[in-house]
Scaffold this motif. Structure first.
Motif, mmCIF file in Angstrom:
data_model
loop_
_atom_site.group_PDB
_atom_site.id
_atom_site.type_symbol
_atom_site.label_atom_id
_atom_site.label_comp_id
_atom_site.label_asym_id
_atom_site.label_seq_id
_atom_site.Cartn_x
_atom_site.Cartn_y
_atom_site.Cartn_z
ATOM 1 N N ASP A 1 23.708 -2.722 -2.494
ATOM 2 C CA ASP A 1 24.399 -2.518 -3.765
ATOM 3 C C ASP A 1 23.951 -3.530 -4.814
ATOM 4 O O ASP A 1 23.564 -3.159 -5.930
ATOM 5 C CB ASP A 1 25.908 -2.620 -3.543
ATOM 6 N N LYS B 1 21.609 -3.104 -8.245
ATOM 7 C CA LYS B 1 22.187 -3.421 -9.554
ATOM 8 C C LYS B 1 21.363 -4.476 -10.284
ATOM 9 O O LYS B 1 21.143 -4.369 -11.501
ATOM 10 C CB LYS B 1 23.635 -3.883 -9.390
ATOM 11 N N ASN C 1 30.081 0.538 -16.719
ATOM 12 C CA ASN C 1 31.465 0.988 -16.700
ATOM 13 C C ASN C 1 32.386 -0.192 -16.970
ATOM 14 O O ASN C 1 32.438 -1.137 -16.189
ATOM 15 C CB ASN C 1 31.763 1.611 -15.332
ATOM 16 N N ASN D 1 31.771 -3.877 -6.382
ATOM 17 C CA ASN D 1 32.137 -3.685 -7.781
ATOM 18 C C ASN D 1 32.900 -4.881 -8.342
ATOM 19 O O ASN D 1 32.833 -5.169 -9.540
ATOM 20 C CB ASN D 1 32.958 -2.409 -7.940
ATOM 21 N N ASP E 1 26.168 1.088 -13.106
ATOM 22 C CA ASP E 1 26.026 2.391 -12.448
ATOM 23 C C ASP E 1 24.637 2.933 -12.736
ATOM 24 O O ASP E 1 24.079 2.692 -13.817
ATOM 25 C CB ASP E 1 27.079 3.374 -12.941
ATOM 26 N N TYR F 1 22.687 9.346 -10.634
ATOM 27 C CA TYR F 1 23.129 10.494 -11.426
ATOM 28 C C TYR F 1 22.585 11.764 -10.796
ATOM 29 O O TYR F 1 21.372 11.910 -10.636
ATOM 30 C CB TYR F 1 22.633 10.335 -12.864
ATOM 31 N N PHE G 1 27.249 6.881 -10.832
ATOM 32 C CA PHE G 1 27.911 5.959 -9.915
ATOM 33 C C PHE G 1 26.902 5.012 -9.298
ATOM 34 O O PHE G 1 25.736 4.978 -9.690
ATOM 35 C CB PHE G 1 28.689 6.734 -8.836
ATOM 36 N N ASN G 2 27.335 4.208 -8.343
ATOM 37 C CA ASN G 2 26.447 3.225 -7.715
ATOM 38 C C ASN G 2 26.632 3.236 -6.200
ATOM 39 O O ASN G 2 27.405 4.026 -5.660
ATOM 40 C CB ASN G 2 26.685 1.834 -8.298
ATOM 41 N N ASP H 1 30.270 2.558 -5.081
ATOM 42 C CA ASP H 1 31.118 3.758 -5.204
ATOM 43 C C ASP H 1 30.867 4.711 -4.045
ATOM 44 O O ASP H 1 31.801 5.312 -3.501
ATOM 45 C CB ASP H 1 30.832 4.478 -6.522
#
Length: 205
Positions: A17, A21, A47, A106, A144, A147, A174-175, A178
């Protein structure tokens, strides 16, 4: 499942994650998109609030949301520890580990990204910029990038209410965090009886 194995799952998800990012934040401008296929794109958005872009209004809305997330992660962590201590099922511990890792991933964005990155408007962000970050502690934005517009077109006229209108599915970006949360929840829903066996079933086993 042992706490050690659950921790390995959590660490692996967090690494994937955060690496994804960091890569997006330091290589993409906000809104930049790479089309992998017709149904999968890498699209960099941020977000500021909750799922689906919802936000808590007011000056302290973002801070309250981050503090709520911190409280929630403590609760999920206790749930994981307690499930391991009570010899919970493998599927339950795995699901909680996924949910914990996703929530934690997150939270890292929300707590730290505002101070370790500058903004991504019209340029690629820098890590630990000299002039300071785009925000303050607890005021970071969640990154995020995944897609999946599986369908984007005009709906047939015969469909009630929405016929003839443009429709896109799946709209949210989203990522990995998520995805981990959603995977954990789906595991609990699909394997509910195995995750939460009743006492009679445990005795029979």
């Amino acid at each position: 499942m042992s706490l050690k194995k659950a921790s390995i799952i959590i660490i692996l998800i967090l690494l994937i994650d955060q690496i994804s990012k960091f890569y997006i934040k330091t290589n993409f401008m906000l809104g930049e998109e790479v089309r992998v296929s017709n149904w999968f794109r890498i699209l960099f958005v941020e977000n500021e609030g909750m799922a689906w872009g919802a936000k808590i209004p007011g000056e302290y809305g973002k801070l309250l949301l981050t503090l709520f997330r911190l409280g929630a992660i403590v609760g999920i962590g206790y749930w994981l520890w307690d499930s391991v201590r009570n010899n919970g099922s493998r599927i339950l511990i795995t699901a909680i580990a996924f949910i914990f890792a996703g929530a934690f991933g997150n939270i890292i964005d929300s707590v730290f990204y505002g101070i370790i990155f500058d903004d991504s408007y019209g340029h690629v962000a820098s890590f630990m910029p000299e002039g300071g970050g785009y925000g303050t502690l607890f005021h970071g934005k969640v990154v995020d990038m995944l897609y999946f517009p599986l369908y984007d077109g005009i709906l047939p006229e015969w469909i009630p209410f929405w016929g003839g209108e443009n429709f896109r599915f799946f709209e949210p970006v989203f990522n990995v965090a998520d995805t981990a949360i959603s995977t954990g929840v789906v595991l609990l829903l699909l394997f509910n009886k195995r995750a939460f066996p009743n006492k009679d079933e445990e005795k029979n086993e």
